[in-house]
Design an enzyme around this catalytic site. Structure first.
Site, PDB file in Angstrom:
ATOM      1  N   LYS A 261       0.839  -1.198   0.000  1.00 30.60           N
ATOM      2  CA  LYS A 261       0.000   0.000   0.000  1.00 30.60           C
ATOM      3  C   LYS A 261       0.879   1.255   0.000  1.00 30.60           C
ATOM      4  O   LYS A 261       2.089   1.182   0.249  1.00 30.60           O
ATOM      5  CB  LYS A 261      -0.921  -0.042   1.228  1.00 30.60           C
ATOM      6  CG  LYS A 261      -1.874  -1.249   1.233  1.00 30.60           C
ATOM      7  CD  LYS A 261      -2.737  -1.244   2.488  1.00 30.60           C
ATOM      8  CE  LYS A 261      -3.575  -2.507   2.583  1.00 30.60           C
ATOM      9  NZ  LYS A 261      -4.431  -2.509   3.791  1.00 30.60           N
TER      10      LYS A 261
ATOM     11  N   TYR B  18     -11.911  -2.853  -2.876  1.00 32.12           N
ATOM     12  CA  TYR B  18     -12.404  -3.091  -1.509  1.00 32.12           C
ATOM     13  C   TYR B  18     -13.942  -3.154  -1.445  1.00 32.12           C
ATOM     14  O   TYR B  18     -14.512  -2.858  -0.400  1.00 32.12           O
ATOM     15  CB  TYR B  18     -11.889  -1.997  -0.568  1.00 32.12           C
ATOM     16  CG  TYR B  18     -10.483  -2.258  -0.047  1.00 32.12           C
ATOM     17  CD1 TYR B  18     -10.161  -3.460   0.592  1.00 32.12           C
ATOM     18  CD2 TYR B  18      -9.482  -1.293  -0.149  1.00 32.12           C
ATOM     19  CE1 TYR B  18      -8.891  -3.693   1.086  1.00 32.12           C
ATOM     20  CE2 TYR B  18      -8.196  -1.534   0.353  1.00 32.12           C
ATOM     21  CZ  TYR B  18      -7.916  -2.740   0.963  1.00 32.12           C
ATOM     22  OH  TYR B  18      -6.655  -2.981   1.474  1.00 32.12           O
TER      23      TYR B  18
ATOM     24  N   PHE C 187     -14.998   2.895   7.763  1.00 30.46           N
ATOM     25  CA  PHE C 187     -13.687   3.353   7.303  1.00 30.46           C
ATOM     26  C   PHE C 187     -13.509   3.226   5.791  1.00 30.46           C
ATOM     27  O   PHE C 187     -12.434   3.516   5.268  1.00 30.46           O
ATOM     28  CB  PHE C 187     -12.572   2.594   8.035  1.00 30.46           C
ATOM     29  CG  PHE C 187     -12.683   1.091   7.932  1.00 30.46           C
ATOM     30  CD1 PHE C 187     -12.216   0.415   6.808  1.00 30.46           C
ATOM     31  CD2 PHE C 187     -13.273   0.352   8.954  1.00 30.46           C
ATOM     32  CE1 PHE C 187     -12.312  -0.960   6.704  1.00 30.46           C
ATOM     33  CE2 PHE C 187     -13.396  -1.034   8.852  1.00 30.46           C
ATOM     34  CZ  PHE C 187     -12.912  -1.693   7.718  1.00 30.46           C
TER      35      PHE C 187
ATOM     36  N   ARG D 205      -1.021 -14.822   3.726  1.00 31.15           N
ATOM     37  CA  ARG D 205      -1.729 -14.132   4.821  1.00 31.15           C
ATOM     38  C   ARG D 205      -0.996 -14.332   6.147  1.00 31.15           C
ATOM     39  O   ARG D 205      -0.997 -13.442   7.003  1.00 31.15           O
ATOM     40  CB  ARG D 205      -3.168 -14.665   4.940  1.00 31.15           C
ATOM     41  CG  ARG D 205      -4.024 -14.438   3.707  1.00 31.15           C
ATOM     42  CD  ARG D 205      -4.730 -13.129   3.704  1.00 31.15           C
ATOM     43  NE  ARG D 205      -5.685 -12.991   4.784  1.00 31.15           N
ATOM     44  CZ  ARG D 205      -6.461 -11.913   4.953  1.00 31.15           C
ATOM     45  NH1 ARG D 205      -6.366 -10.887   4.105  1.00 31.15           N
ATOM     46  NH2 ARG D 205      -7.303 -11.840   5.951  1.00 31.15           N
TER      47      ARG D 205
ATOM     48  N   THR E  94      -4.796  -8.236  10.640  1.00 29.90           N
ATOM     49  CA  THR E  94      -5.170  -6.943  10.053  1.00 29.90           C
ATOM     50  C   THR E  94      -4.681  -5.762  10.887  1.00 29.90           C
ATOM     51  O   THR E  94      -4.169  -4.788  10.348  1.00 29.90           O
ATOM     52  CB  THR E  94      -6.712  -6.869   9.936  1.00 29.90           C
ATOM     53  OG1 THR E  94      -7.162  -8.005   9.195  1.00 29.90           O
ATOM     54  CG2 THR E  94      -7.150  -5.591   9.234  1.00 29.90           C
TER      55      THR E  94
ATOM     56  N   ARG F 157       3.286  -7.212   9.151  1.00 33.51           N
ATOM     57  CA  ARG F 157       2.621  -6.141   9.910  1.00 33.51           C
ATOM     58  C   ARG F 157       3.118  -6.087  11.353  1.00 33.51           C
ATOM     59  O   ARG F 157       3.268  -5.007  11.934  1.00 33.51           O
ATOM     60  CB  ARG F 157       1.096  -6.322   9.863  1.00 33.51           C
ATOM     61  CG  ARG F 157       0.490  -5.991   8.494  1.00 33.51           C
ATOM     62  CD  ARG F 157      -0.970  -6.397   8.449  1.00 33.51           C
ATOM     63  NE  ARG F 157      -1.635  -6.044   7.201  1.00 33.51           N
ATOM     64  CZ  ARG F 157      -2.744  -6.619   6.770  1.00 33.51           C
ATOM     65  NH1 ARG F 157      -3.320  -7.578   7.482  1.00 33.51           N
ATOM     66  NH2 ARG F 157      -3.305  -6.238   5.628  1.00 33.51           N
TER      67      ARG F 157
ATOM     68  N   ASN G  88      -1.470  -0.278   7.522  1.00 35.85           N
ATOM     69  CA  ASN G  88      -0.917  -1.622   7.751  1.00 35.85           C
ATOM     70  C   ASN G  88      -0.125  -2.166   6.561  1.00 35.85           C
ATOM     71  O   ASN G  88       0.093  -3.360   6.435  1.00 35.85           O
ATOM     72  CB  ASN G  88      -2.004  -2.587   8.239  1.00 35.85           C
ATOM     73  CG  ASN G  88      -3.105  -2.802   7.235  1.00 35.85           C
ATOM     74  OD1 ASN G  88      -3.063  -2.267   6.130  1.00 35.85           O
ATOM     75  ND2 ASN G  88      -4.096  -3.596   7.608  1.00 35.85           N
TER      76      ASN G  88
ATOM     77  N   HIS H  43      -1.506  -5.585   1.502  1.00 31.40           N
ATOM     78  CA  HIS H  43      -2.763  -6.301   1.287  1.00 31.40           C
ATOM     79  C   HIS H  43      -2.456  -7.688   0.737  1.00 31.40           C
ATOM     80  O   HIS H  43      -1.543  -7.841  -0.073  1.00 31.40           O
ATOM     81  CB  HIS H  43      -3.643  -5.569   0.255  1.00 31.40           C
ATOM     82  CG  HIS H  43      -4.717  -6.443  -0.320  1.00 31.40           C
ATOM     83  ND1 HIS H  43      -5.910  -6.662   0.332  1.00 31.40           N
ATOM     84  CD2 HIS H  43      -4.762  -7.203  -1.446  1.00 31.40           C
ATOM     85  CE1 HIS H  43      -6.643  -7.508  -0.390  1.00 31.40           C
ATOM     86  NE2 HIS H  43      -5.963  -7.845  -1.475  1.00 31.40           N
TER      87      HIS H  43
ATOM     88  N   GLU I 138      -9.134 -10.453  -7.749  1.00 34.60           N
ATOM     89  CA  GLU I 138      -8.191  -9.336  -7.578  1.00 34.60           C
ATOM     90  C   GLU I 138      -7.080  -9.369  -8.637  1.00 34.60           C
ATOM     91  O   GLU I 138      -6.683  -8.326  -9.155  1.00 34.60           O
ATOM     92  CB  GLU I 138      -7.622  -9.353  -6.156  1.00 34.60           C
ATOM     93  CG  GLU I 138      -8.683  -8.959  -5.133  1.00 34.60           C
ATOM     94  CD  GLU I 138      -8.283  -9.177  -3.676  1.00 34.60           C
ATOM     95  OE1 GLU I 138      -9.116  -8.876  -2.791  1.00 34.60           O
ATOM     96  OE2 GLU I 138      -7.153  -9.646  -3.405  1.00 34.60           O
TER      97      GLU I 138
HETATM   98  P1  ATP Z   1      -6.348  -6.405   3.376  1.00 36.78           P
HETATM   99  O1  ATP Z   1      -7.642  -6.709   2.675  1.00 36.78           O
HETATM  100  O2  ATP Z   1      -5.882  -4.987   3.149  1.00 36.78           O
HETATM  101  O3  ATP Z   1      -5.290  -7.435   3.087  1.00 36.78           O
HETATM  102  P2  ATP Z   1      -7.290  -7.643   5.751  1.00 36.78           P
HETATM  103  O4  ATP Z   1      -7.829  -8.681   4.825  1.00 36.78           O
HETATM  104  O5  ATP Z   1      -6.337  -8.086   6.810  1.00 36.78           O
HETATM  105  O6  ATP Z   1      -6.565  -6.489   4.935  1.00 36.78           O
HETATM  106  P3  ATP Z   1      -9.883  -6.411   5.820  1.00 36.78           P
HETATM  107  O7  ATP Z   1     -10.903  -6.726   6.821  1.00 36.78           O
HETATM  108  O8  ATP Z   1     -10.047  -6.941   4.427  1.00 36.78           O
HETATM  109  O9  ATP Z   1      -8.464  -6.856   6.431  1.00 36.78           O
HETATM  110  O10 ATP Z   1      -9.727  -4.833   5.785  1.00 36.78           O
HETATM  111  C1  ATP Z   1      -9.157  -4.201   4.661  1.00 36.78           C
HETATM  112  C2  ATP Z   1      -8.340  -3.029   5.117  1.00 36.78           C
HETATM  113  O11 ATP Z   1      -9.197  -2.051   5.691  1.00 36.78           O
HETATM  114  C3  ATP Z   1      -7.327  -3.319   6.226  1.00 36.78           C
HETATM  115  O12 ATP Z   1      -6.119  -3.830   5.719  1.00 36.78           O
HETATM  116  C4  ATP Z   1      -7.128  -1.949   6.826  1.00 36.78           C
HETATM  117  O13 ATP Z   1      -6.218  -1.172   6.037  1.00 36.78           O
HETATM  118  C5  ATP Z   1      -8.506  -1.344   6.700  1.00 36.78           C
HETATM  119  N1  ATP Z   1      -9.232  -1.489   7.954  1.00 36.78           N
HETATM  120  C6  ATP Z   1      -9.777  -2.617   8.458  1.00 36.78           C
HETATM  121  N2  ATP Z   1     -10.353  -2.392   9.645  1.00 36.78           N
HETATM  122  C7  ATP Z   1     -10.173  -1.058   9.892  1.00 36.78           C
HETATM  123  C8  ATP Z   1     -10.537  -0.171  10.936  1.00 36.78           C
HETATM  124  N3  ATP Z   1     -11.219  -0.609  11.992  1.00 36.78           N
HETATM  125  N4  ATP Z   1     -10.175   1.128  10.841  1.00 36.78           N
HETATM  126  C9  ATP Z   1      -9.495   1.585   9.772  1.00 36.78           C
HETATM  127  N5  ATP Z   1      -9.114   0.803   8.746  1.00 36.78           N
HETATM  128  C10 ATP Z   1      -9.454  -0.485   8.801  1.00 36.78           C
HETATM  129 MG    MG Z   2      -9.003  -8.182   3.159  1.00 36.84          MG
END
Ligand code: ATP
Ligand code: MG
Length: 137
Positions: free
Chosen positions: A9, A49, A57, A85, A91, A102, A112, A115, A126
């Site tokens: 990111k 997303y 968010f 992962r 996350t 992370r 973080n 992705h 994706e």
């Molecule tokens: P990613 O999809 O980015 O790999 P992830 O699968 O671990 O991350 P997701 O639940 O898909 O987590 O959330 C996507 C992204 O949204 C997270 O990586 C983070 O950047 C953001 N995010 C998730 N939860 C929050 C939150 N509570 N506040 C702010 N940003 C959040």
């Molecule tokens: Mg995700």
């Protein structure tokens, strides 16, 4: 062979973490099959997303991704979706295990740095969203 979509990111790119992150995937033995720097539009970020569109968010997350540049990659290998992962970690970096990307390199959930696709279907979707077939080796 199994493939997954991994993106560094904008925060990870700006912090100079590209080589650190790529080397973790390489050292594990996964194979890099596509890579490019992209500045996604906001609507592209929203597509990426789309599963999170009801979350509070979502708007901030899509704005942040669209600041770019993002390093978009496809990695290949046995179990790369699940294991990728694991390499990435939880996350919320305040809860990610030390030893994960992370856990070692980030502090807050909104920044973080990386992705990774969360399953075979999202990996396929994706990869097709971010790459054209002729960009994949
Ligand atoms: P990613 O999809 O980015 O790999 P992830 O699968 O671990 O991350 P997701 O639940 O898909 O987590 O959330 C996507 C992204 O949204 C997270 O990586 C983070 O950047 C953001 N995010 C998730 N939860 C929050 C939150 N509570 N506040 C702010 N940003 C959040
Ligand atoms: Mg995700």
């Amino acid at each position: 062979m199994e493939r997954t979509f991994i993106a560094i990111k904008p925060d990870g790119v700006q912090r100079g973490l590209i080589s650190e992150i790529i080397s973790r995937f390489e050292r594990k033995g996964f194979k890099l099959v596509a890579i490019k720097l992209v500045v996604p539009s906001k609507s592209f970020a929203q597509k990426h997303y789309h599963d999170l569109k009801e979350r509070p968010f979502f708007n901030g997350l899509c704005n942040f991704l669209s600041f770019g540049p993002v390093l978009a990659m496809v990695w290949e290998g046995e179990g790369v979706i699940r294991y990728g992962r694991k390499l990435i970690g939880a996350t919320d970096p305040s809860k990610s295990e030390p030893g994960t990307i992370r856990g070692d390199l980030a502090v807050v959930v909104g920044r973080n740095i990386i992705h990774g696709s969360d399953g075979p279907e999202t990996a396929k979707d994706e990869i097709n969203l971010w790459f054209k077939p002729d960009e994949l080796t």
